[in-house]
Design a protein around this motif. Sequence first.
Motif, PDB file in Angstrom:
ATOM      1  N   UNK A 399     -24.559  32.937 -43.948  1.00 31.36           N
ATOM      2  CA  UNK A 399     -23.988  34.272 -44.153  1.00 31.36           C
ATOM      3  C   UNK A 399     -24.141  35.168 -42.926  1.00 31.36           C
ATOM      4  N   UNK A 400     -25.211  34.955 -42.142  1.00 29.92           N
ATOM      5  CA  UNK A 400     -25.409  35.795 -40.956  1.00 29.92           C
ATOM      6  C   UNK A 400     -24.318  35.559 -39.910  1.00 29.92           C
ATOM      7  N   UNK A 401     -23.710  34.400 -39.916  1.00 34.65           N
ATOM      8  CA  UNK A 401     -22.730  34.015 -38.899  1.00 34.65           C
ATOM      9  C   UNK A 401     -21.289  34.116 -39.405  1.00 34.65           C
ATOM     10  N   UNK A 402     -21.127  34.503 -40.675  1.00 34.46           N
ATOM     11  CA  UNK A 402     -19.808  34.467 -41.308  1.00 34.46           C
ATOM     12  C   UNK A 402     -19.113  35.819 -41.346  1.00 34.46           C
ATOM     13  N   UNK A 403     -19.858  36.905 -41.137  1.00 32.49           N
ATOM     14  CA  UNK A 403     -19.270  38.237 -41.236  1.00 32.49           C
ATOM     15  C   UNK A 403     -20.111  39.228 -40.443  1.00 32.49           C
ATOM     16  N   UNK A 404     -19.532  40.391 -40.205  1.00 35.99           N
ATOM     17  CA  UNK A 404     -20.247  41.471 -39.537  1.00 35.99           C
ATOM     18  C   UNK A 404     -21.012  42.272 -40.587  1.00 35.99           C
ATOM     19  N   UNK A 405     -22.352  42.302 -40.448  1.00 35.33           N
ATOM     20  CA  UNK A 405     -23.188  43.030 -41.390  1.00 35.33           C
ATOM     21  C   UNK A 405     -23.492  44.411 -40.820  1.00 35.33           C
ATOM     22  N   UNK A 406     -23.028  45.450 -41.519  1.00 31.94           N
ATOM     23  CA  UNK A 406     -23.254  46.823 -41.076  1.00 31.94           C
ATOM     24  C   UNK A 406     -24.625  47.294 -41.560  1.00 31.94           C
ATOM     25  N   UNK A 407     -25.662  46.665 -41.010  1.00 32.43           N
ATOM     26  CA  UNK A 407     -27.041  47.015 -41.314  1.00 32.43           C
ATOM     27  C   UNK A 407     -27.855  46.843 -40.033  1.00 32.43           C
ATOM     28  N   UNK A 408     -29.014  47.505 -39.910  1.00 32.64           N
ATOM     29  CA  UNK A 408     -29.806  47.430 -38.672  1.00 32.64           C
ATOM     30  C   UNK A 408     -30.619  46.145 -38.559  1.00 32.64           C
ATOM     31  N   UNK A 409     -29.940  45.021 -38.607  1.00 31.51           N
ATOM     32  CA  UNK A 409     -30.595  43.716 -38.504  1.00 31.51           C
ATOM     33  C   UNK A 409     -29.771  42.794 -37.627  1.00 31.51           C
ATOM     34  N   UNK A 410     -30.464  41.909 -36.915  1.00 29.16           N
ATOM     35  CA  UNK A 410     -29.819  40.880 -36.105  1.00 29.16           C
ATOM     36  C   UNK A 410     -30.626  39.602 -36.238  1.00 29.16           C
ATOM     37  N   UNK A 411     -30.020  38.488 -35.848  1.00 24.48           N
ATOM     38  CA  UNK A 411     -30.722  37.209 -35.907  1.00 24.48           C
ATOM     39  C   UNK A 411     -30.745  36.571 -34.533  1.00 24.48           C
ATOM     40  N   UNK A 412     -31.788  35.780 -34.308  1.00 27.48           N
ATOM     41  CA  UNK A 412     -31.861  34.952 -33.101  1.00 27.48           C
ATOM     42  C   UNK A 412     -31.672  33.506 -33.517  1.00 27.48           C
ATOM     43  N   UNK A 413     -30.838  32.793 -32.775  1.00 26.36           N
ATOM     44  CA  UNK A 413     -30.627  31.375 -33.042  1.00 26.36           C
ATOM     45  C   UNK A 413     -30.805  30.607 -31.749  1.00 26.36           C
ATOM     46  N   UNK A 414     -31.292  29.385 -31.845  1.00 28.28           N
ATOM     47  CA  UNK A 414     -31.568  28.597 -30.648  1.00 28.28           C
ATOM     48  C   UNK A 414     -30.586  27.444 -30.528  1.00 28.28           C
ATOM     49  N   UNK A 415     -30.413  26.998 -29.289  1.00 26.87           N
ATOM     50  CA  UNK A 415     -29.618  25.807 -29.026  1.00 26.87           C
ATOM     51  C   UNK A 415     -30.493  24.803 -28.290  1.00 26.87           C
ATOM     52  N   UNK A 416     -30.161  23.538 -28.467  1.00 31.02           N
ATOM     53  CA  UNK A 416     -30.914  22.476 -27.811  1.00 31.02           C
ATOM     54  C   UNK A 416     -30.294  22.183 -26.438  1.00 31.02           C
ATOM     55  N   UNK A 417     -31.000  21.400 -25.657  1.00 34.49           N
ATOM     56  CA  UNK A 417     -30.489  20.999 -24.346  1.00 34.49           C
ATOM     57  C   UNK A 417     -31.413  21.429 -23.234  1.00 34.49           C
ATOM     58  N   UNK A 418     -31.651  20.504 -22.308  1.00 30.56           N
ATOM     59  CA  UNK A 418     -32.562  20.782 -21.202  1.00 30.56           C
ATOM     60  C   UNK A 418     -31.853  21.384 -20.000  1.00 30.56           C
ATOM     61  N   UNK A 420     -28.580  23.528 -17.908  1.00 33.43           N
ATOM     62  CA  UNK A 420     -27.672  24.653 -18.054  1.00 33.43           C
ATOM     63  C   UNK A 420     -26.326  24.178 -18.591  1.00 33.43           C
ATOM     64  N   UNK A 421     -25.891  23.000 -18.150  1.00 37.42           N
ATOM     65  CA  UNK A 421     -24.634  22.444 -18.667  1.00 37.42           C
ATOM     66  C   UNK A 421     -24.691  22.298 -20.184  1.00 37.42           C
ATOM     67  N   UNK A 422     -25.762  21.677 -20.665  1.00 33.40           N
ATOM     68  CA  UNK A 422     -25.899  21.469 -22.113  1.00 33.40           C
ATOM     69  C   UNK A 422     -25.944  22.801 -22.856  1.00 33.40           C
ATOM     70  N   UNK A 423     -26.694  23.746 -22.302  1.00 39.44           N
ATOM     71  CA  UNK A 423     -26.826  25.060 -22.933  1.00 39.44           C
ATOM     72  C   UNK A 423     -25.459  25.742 -23.047  1.00 39.44           C
ATOM     73  N   UNK A 424     -24.697  25.748 -21.961  1.00 36.18           N
ATOM     74  CA  UNK A 424     -23.405  26.439 -21.955  1.00 36.18           C
ATOM     75  C   UNK A 424     -22.412  25.797 -22.912  1.00 36.18           C
ATOM     76  N   UNK A 425     -22.429  24.478 -22.998  1.00 41.56           N
ATOM     77  CA  UNK A 425     -21.528  23.790 -23.928  1.00 41.56           C
ATOM     78  C   UNK A 425     -21.870  24.170 -25.372  1.00 41.56           C
ATOM     79  N   UNK A 426     -23.157  24.141 -25.698  1.00 47.69           N
ATOM     80  CA  UNK A 426     -23.588  24.452 -27.064  1.00 47.69           C
ATOM     81  C   UNK A 426     -23.288  25.911 -27.412  1.00 47.69           C
ATOM     82  N   UNK A 427     -23.583  26.815 -26.488  1.00 45.10           N
ATOM     83  CA  UNK A 427     -23.342  28.240 -26.718  1.00 45.10           C
ATOM     84  C   UNK A 427     -21.849  28.521 -26.884  1.00 45.10           C
ATOM     85  N   UNK A 428     -21.036  27.888 -26.048  1.00 43.75           N
ATOM     86  CA  UNK A 428     -19.582  28.097 -26.128  1.00 43.75           C
ATOM     87  C   UNK A 428     -19.063  27.807 -27.529  1.00 43.75           C
ATOM     88  N   UNK A 429     -19.547  26.736 -28.142  1.00 45.95           N
ATOM     89  CA  UNK A 429     -19.071  26.362 -29.467  1.00 45.95           C
ATOM     90  C   UNK A 429     -19.527  27.357 -30.526  1.00 45.95           C
TER      91      UNK A 429
END
Length: 570
Positions: A399-418, A420-429
């Motif tokens: 639900x955090x990634x499916x809509x814009x929540x008009x509340x004072x909250x945010x989430x942190x999510x991590x991506x795998x990969x050692x 910069x190439x791996x990081x950028x590919x994962x983040x892009x998606x």
Amino acid sequence: MMSPERDVASECQRLSLAADRWRDVSPDERADLAMRTAQSIGCEAGAWVRAAVAMKSVGPDGQDACTDRLRPVLQAEECATGPIATLRLLFLTAQALRSIGKTGVPEVSVGPRMTHGQNQIHESPFGSPSSFVAVDVLPVRRLYDPTIFRGYRATVRCANTGSVETFMKLWQEECQQRPVSEGVAVVLGAGNVTGLAAADAVSQIFEHGRAVLLKLHPVQSSLAPVFRAALKPLVEAGLLSVVVGGAALVTDAISAQEVTAMHLTGGEETFRNVVSSNKKKLLTKSITCELGNVTPWVIVPGNYSEKDLFFQADQIAASIANNSSFNCIATKVVLTSRSWPQRQQFLGRIEQRLESLPARPVWYPGAVDLHQNATGDSVSNGCLQPKLFRDVHRESHPHWFAREWFIPSAVETTVEGESIDDFCVAVSQIVHDLPGNLAASVTRPDGMATHDESRVELLIEHMRYGVVAVNTWSALAYAVANVPWGGFPGGTIESPESGLGYVHNPCFLPLVHNTILRSPLRVWPMPPWFPWHGKGGRLTEGVAEMYSAITAGKSGIWNLVRMLPDVFRG
């Protein structure tokens, strides 16, 4: 309040007559009206801020819940996003119009040039074009941007026309044709930021040449007298009418034959309801909108100095806390690398800043229920403190990634990969799958290896957002007032994404693709929009006074000098 149907019709007729006269007004005369309006806003800035703070001090029970500690924070925010943003837009509009009268196009920071992207090094994951016509619109020296926005640069990227010469010809045509669109625009104002409705009206009047029926959001109905006073020169010219009312008023206005356009700033659900309720009547009218975003902030892993790391963390904390996150570009998803050694220190700093802030009244309608739905926690005392939730993933909490929540909250999510190439590919998606395409931010370290730097630049250049901000919050692109503001091109009535068309394009730039706003990793002095800034209220008031002085024909330098003690004490 305008209730009888005939009042709406007669008001649209009156506005239409003013729009007809407006077509024959020269660029210099239009510039004079913009400057007079800016001076009027300068005179009414204090009343505007007081009314906005009062509106945002009321909790769900209707009682004033603003504390002495919170009040100066609200004053700084409301001055920055209300009078200052509108003053700046009007000055830049006047400056552009005067330049058009002399040379045919506005004067900009750096003129049009052909640029080439990183496609020669890496293939784009989304197939964006590899070359553009680039135009720098920031800094603006007359407004002391080299001091206030030191190190910032905003580059508007327009579609490749084959040559700079061809672009210049199209630009000149745009400057002549767009300001004479004719007719009346119905502007449906947003409820979250008091400067949005005024700026939308200014854009329609000066950038499109339309008179405006501005219907305020119900939340802002108490500000109607303030807007009428602040925008008095436009009202007296017959080009603006500020009204309050409900859905019936909107339908009556859209039905008027004099109305040629509708612009809405708000949520996608509201936009769809307005369109579906007035579908046949809107078929022959221009429709534009700005609809918000699930705003990402990407943190490229690397070795940051502690000062740089903490400043970037502070920016993210401030972007979550600002206006209780009731912003269409409040940070909602922070993306980090799980293997980044500085991750825990970085997130700890964000949490420390957020925990240090006072709770704010939940003044925006529906936010109490939204907060409970999103977090599972109830709201106590009608107030909420901003919060970041760590290590949240789409698979377990979609639900955090499916809509814009008009509340004072945010989430942190991590991506795998050692790498910069791996990081950028994962983040892009991940970023590509988030709803909306209005704005995004990317923090990147200095001193990267050549290959890694090229890969990060590829990520930045090909993010499908109207604004991509590097090392800063994307909201500053709106605040500077001459960055075209809207969703990434390609939206339709059926699938508008973050919106259709642009506001804040006083330079009349054609074929806009998007804008990249760049900033140093760390800036000094501390931005007054940081909610822990001890002198934020005084500094924003000083900037408003400086802009007001400049629009009155003064240099503004003494206003700038008088702010220095508060700059050093902040």
